[in-house]
Design an enzyme around this catalytic site. Structure first.
Site, PDB file in Angstrom:
ATOM      1  CE  LYS A   1      -7.964  72.192  -2.075  1.00  0.00           C
ATOM      2  NZ  LYS A   1      -8.635  70.888  -1.887  1.00  0.00           N
TER       3      LYS A   1
ATOM      4  CG  ASP B   1      -5.427  69.318  -1.385  1.00  0.00           C
ATOM      5  OD1 ASP B   1      -6.527  68.788  -1.577  1.00  0.00           O
ATOM      6  OD2 ASP B   1      -4.568  69.421  -2.291  1.00  0.00           O
TER       7      ASP B   1
END
Ligand code: NDP
Ligand code: 2IT
Length: 445
Positions: free
Chosen positions: A124, A164
């Protein structure tokens, strides 16, 4: 493994990383029994190695705003675990971004990606950059500056970022353009690309579609379906939009959406031109849902509140972490909710999850229920590798099949002797076992 002892050690090492510790505790509690039945995990130090990222990269991102003033943000990429494939996971641009939030997201991503059945490890990244109110040129300058550091760390066989919160098709485009300029390569290094330059059909709506497919499977175990049900959705971003669209398609009535300013309750249902209106509002960089209530008479705006106080059959939290707490869960249960499926990552607090499980509600945790987004990213990678594009029907059928198989894996590992399926436990055990066994196979590295 002793969960409490491990958490105390982690708290000492990583003080103040609340979201990360929350995500780790949930997984450890679910897998404790299976872990302790397999002594080879303990002797290989699997869990100690799994809870720490392989590496964390932090960099500064200087960029110039429209007035020529230099601004500075922080950038991160966390490469968590690549036992089953290249690191894979989104990039978040939001002022709240910090190490704890990215570590929780990266940790969750390991198990989610494992559940998809595709060969992807967990990672991430992101920045504390706030896209709200920025011009298109400022967004481009920031994305380019961010990639000037990130490109050294990623690659189509190494680490494949995606979107995201705050990162959609536009930002992926600007980042991809800069990567290509720096490397002189047209590769599948990012997913969520535009359709004309390597992107996959269905990727934009895949997370929301997948969440509804997962909820559909859960409902089917009780002989229920979306047909005629009322649904509360939170957020109105990429994930919420897909969920609203698919829930409508399956015959449900979606009665709420939300933003940071509050939520809209529309008893006549949110579909058709109402969705188009919201998409236009978002495209104009508006971060609020209130204008819906001026445009459509049936839409009531509740300032500063969350949609969980409305009576609905199904709840799909699709905005952000910890947006549904114990009190919200109790109200939903009191109002007769039958199914809660997490479109966002960790939107329900641990206390809320406990309320759902205690009341035997069908509860789909994010790492299973929202895995359709990254699964379709995996399908985009496959298409890039083969240098061809599948049709919308083909991608959607594969997504559907993947969500069904994730549901099966959760049932296999989460069903108790009374027949109740604890999907949290099922998802964590199924996701964990594949990664743990891969780590055992590959030795101490
Ligand atoms: P977007 O940026 O497209 O949308 C985020 C949405 O949540 C927006 O509607 C935003 O409103 C709203 N929001 C943000 N913060 C808050 C808040 N504090 N309170 C209420 N609403 C808020 O992001 P995504 O849709 O991509 O992501 C949503 C969630 O889904 C995140 O948890 C993400 O990690 C998760 N997820 C995303 C995937 C993807 O493929 N994109 C895949 C799997 C999970 P506004 O924009 O008006 O501020
Ligand atoms: O949380 C997630 O799964 C995402 N933001 C999507 C990640 C991806 O690589 O598609």
């Amino acid at each position: 493994m002793n969960v409490d002892k491990l958490i105390v050690q982690l708290e000492k090492k990583h003080p103040g990383e609340a979201e990360y510790l929350q995500a780790v505790r949930e997984v450890l509690e679910s897998i404790e029994e299976v872990y302790n039945q397999n002594p080879q995990f303990e002797s290989a130090g699997i869990i100690e190695r799994m809870v720490e990222p392989d590496r964390i990269l932090t960099f500064k991102v200087p960029w110039s705003d429209d007035n020529g003033k230099v601004q500075l943000n922080l950038g991160y990429r966390i490469q968590f675990n690549n036992a089953i494939g290249p690191y894979k996971g989104g990039i978040r641009f939001h002022p709240s971004v910090n190490l704890s939030i990215l570590k929780f997201l990266g940790f969750e991503q390991i198990f989610k990606n494992s559940l998809t059945t595709l060969p992807m490890g967990g990672g991430k990244g992101g920045s504390d950059f706030d896209p709200k109110g920025k011009s298109d040129a400022e967004i481009m300058h920031f994305c380019q500056a961010f990639m000037l550091e990130l490109w050294k760390l990623i690659g189509p066989e190494t680490d494949v970022p995606a979107g995201d919160i705050g990162v959609g098709g536009r930002e992926i485009g600007y980042m991809y353009g800069m990567y290509k300029k720096l490397t002189n390569e047209n590769s599948g290094v990012l997913t969520g690309k535009g359709l004309n330059w390597g992107g996959s059909l269905v990727r934009p709506e895949a997370t929301g579609f997948g969440n509804v497919y997962f909820a559909k499977e859960m409902l089917a175990t009780k002989g229920l379906s979306f047909e005629g049900k009322t649904v509360a959705v939170s957020g109105f971003g990429n994930v919420a939009w897909g969920a609203v669209t698919k829930a409508n398609e399956l015959g449900a009535k979606v009665v709420t959406i939300s933003g940071p300013d509050g939520y809209i309750y529309d008893p006549e249902g949110i579909s058709g031109e109402k969705i188009s209106f919201m998409l236009e509002l978002r495209a104009s960089n508006e971060d609020i849902v209130k204008p819906y209530s001026y445009q459509f008479q049936s839409g009531q705006f509740y300032e500063g509140k969350r949609p969980w106080e409305q009576k609905v059959d199904i709840a799909l939290p699709c905005a952000t972490q910890n947006e549904l707490n114990k009190e919200d869960a109790e109200i939903l249960v009191k109002n007769g909710v039958v199914c809660v499926s997490e479109g966002a990552n960790m939107p329900c607090t641990p206390e809320a999850v406990e309320v759902f499980l205690k009341n035997k509600i069908l509860f789909g945790p994010g790492k299973a229920a929202n895995a359709g987004g990254v699964a379709t990213s995996g399908l985009e990678m496959s298409q890039n590798s083969m240098k061809l594009s599948w049709t919308r029907e083909e991608v959607d059928a594969r997504l559907h099949q993947i969500m069904t198989s994730i549901h099966e894996a959760c049932v296999k590992h989460g069903k108790d002797s009374t027949g109740f399926v604890n999907y949290v436990k099922g998802a964590n055990i199924a996701g964990f076992l594949k990664v743990a066994n891969a780590m055992l196979d590959q030795g101490v590295i």
